[in-house]
Design an enzyme around this catalytic site. Structure first.
Site, PDB file in Angstrom:
ATOM      1  N   GLU A  35       0.846  -1.195   0.000  1.00 33.62           N
ATOM      2  CA  GLU A  35       0.000   0.000   0.000  1.00 33.62           C
ATOM      3  C   GLU A  35       0.879   1.242   0.000  1.00 33.62           C
ATOM      4  O   GLU A  35       1.629   1.494   0.940  1.00 33.62           O
ATOM      5  CB  GLU A  35      -0.914   0.031   1.224  1.00 33.62           C
ATOM      6  N   ARG A  37       0.834   4.932   0.490  1.00 32.64           N
ATOM      7  CA  ARG A  37       0.095   6.096   0.995  1.00 32.64           C
ATOM      8  C   ARG A  37       0.670   7.355   0.350  1.00 32.64           C
ATOM      9  O   ARG A  37       1.890   7.544   0.306  1.00 32.64           O
ATOM     10  CB  ARG A  37       0.216   6.179   2.518  1.00 32.64           C
ATOM     11  N   HIS A 133     -13.157   4.948   8.033  1.00 31.57           N
ATOM     12  CA  HIS A 133     -12.309   4.900   9.228  1.00 31.57           C
ATOM     13  C   HIS A 133     -12.880   5.799  10.322  1.00 31.57           C
ATOM     14  O   HIS A 133     -13.270   6.938  10.059  1.00 31.57           O
ATOM     15  CB  HIS A 133     -10.892   5.359   8.898  1.00 31.57           C
ATOM     16  N   LYS A 160     -13.794  -1.999   3.372  1.00 33.56           N
ATOM     17  CA  LYS A 160     -12.893  -1.951   4.529  1.00 33.56           C
ATOM     18  C   LYS A 160     -13.469  -1.018   5.589  1.00 33.56           C
ATOM     19  O   LYS A 160     -13.816   0.131   5.295  1.00 33.56           O
ATOM     20  CB  LYS A 160     -11.514  -1.455   4.098  1.00 33.56           C
ATOM     21  N   ARG A 202      -6.338  -8.091  13.355  1.00 36.23           N
ATOM     22  CA  ARG A 202      -5.314  -8.131  12.301  1.00 36.23           C
ATOM     23  C   ARG A 202      -4.753  -9.541  12.137  1.00 36.23           C
ATOM     24  O   ARG A 202      -4.571 -10.019  11.016  1.00 36.23           O
ATOM     25  CB  ARG A 202      -4.185  -7.154  12.632  1.00 36.23           C
ATOM     26  N   GLN A 225      -0.725  -1.350  14.092  1.00 30.43           N
ATOM     27  CA  GLN A 225       0.018  -2.069  13.056  1.00 30.43           C
ATOM     28  C   GLN A 225       1.286  -2.685  13.633  1.00 30.43           C
ATOM     29  O   GLN A 225       1.955  -2.074  14.459  1.00 30.43           O
ATOM     30  CB  GLN A 225       0.387  -1.136  11.898  1.00 30.43           C
TER      31      GLN A 225
END
Length: 238
Positions: A35, A37, A133, A160, A202, A225
């Site tokens: 990903e 960003r 989010h 998501k 996760r 994360q």
């Protein structure tokens, strides 16, 4: 239980440095999706993104490329107006080498405009991740289910939902909403309960029907994360 792909999030400043490429290569076996960003780049342009994609394409056979511009409204750095944001997302369709594109969902969006952009991206063979989010809290279970339902109406490849838990019941509600949705809808689902409290979402993503789980390369880009190498090892246990 579903197959889960591990996403490694990177957020470079202006260019892809050799040191970053080395870090990616060091973790290459753990990465299914990279990903990129771009919201941390002030006034980012399509040309700048294309240049970064060109450098990443050298390794691209090893993973898919996802491009994300996270707005400040949804916890990112991006300060584009809504129109500028949507124009950027639409223009990303023209960049060869991008496999997946994230587009945000809010309750007050222009539904027809959003659908046009999503269809446009798909016509250019980009998989769409429609996302929402909430970095403040976890809504009640029925609201989580409603958000999943509203997002899937755009017929994306992925939906998501990432929320912030304050207790274990918040984590359980997110997992239940994801599990129920994955059993009843055609698109792939991603559910993340952020922070250390929600780490199970996760690592055990596939147990609850999830398709993607997000990790980092060194520095976390979102609460909770962990490094993709550790994440891959945990995911394979389930």
């Amino acid at each position: 239980m579903t197959h889960v792909e591990v996403v490694a999030t990177i957020a470079p400043q202006l260019s892809i440095e050799e040191t970053l490429i080395q870090k990616i290569n060091h973790r290459i076996d753990a990465i299914d999706v990279l990903e990129l960003r771009i919201d941390q780049i002030e006034n980012v342009t399509v040309d700048q993104v294309a240049e970064m994609i060109t450098k990443l394409k050298v390794m691209q056979d090893s993973f898919k490329l996802l491009v994300t511009y996270r707005t400040k409204l949804q916890g990112g750095y991006g300060q584009f107006t809504n129109d500028s944001y949507l124009n950027l997302i639409s223009d990303l369709a023209n960049i060869n080498g991008i496999d997946m594109i994230d587009i945000e969902w809010q309750a007050d969006i222009d539904i027809e405009k959003h659908q046009r952009i999503i269809t446009h991206l798909q016509q250019y063979n980009k998989e769409v991740v429609i996302s929402h989010h909430n970095f403040e809290s976890t809504p009640p279970l029925d609201e989580l289910q409603f958000i999943f339902f509203k997002m899937q109406k755009f017929n994306p490849e992925y939906v998501k939902l990432a929320v912030m838990p304050h207790n274990k019941n918040d984590v359980l509600n997110l997992l239940q909403a994801m599990s129920t949705f994955s059993d009843t809808m055609d698109c792939k689902v991603v559910g993340i309960s952020m922070s250390k409290l929600g780490l199970i979402s996760r690592t055990a993503q596939g147990v609850f029907g999830g398709a993607l789980t997000y990790g980092c390369i060194g520095v976390p880009q979102a609460p909770g994360q962990i490094d993709v190498t550790d994440l891959k090892a945990q995911v394979t246990l389930y």
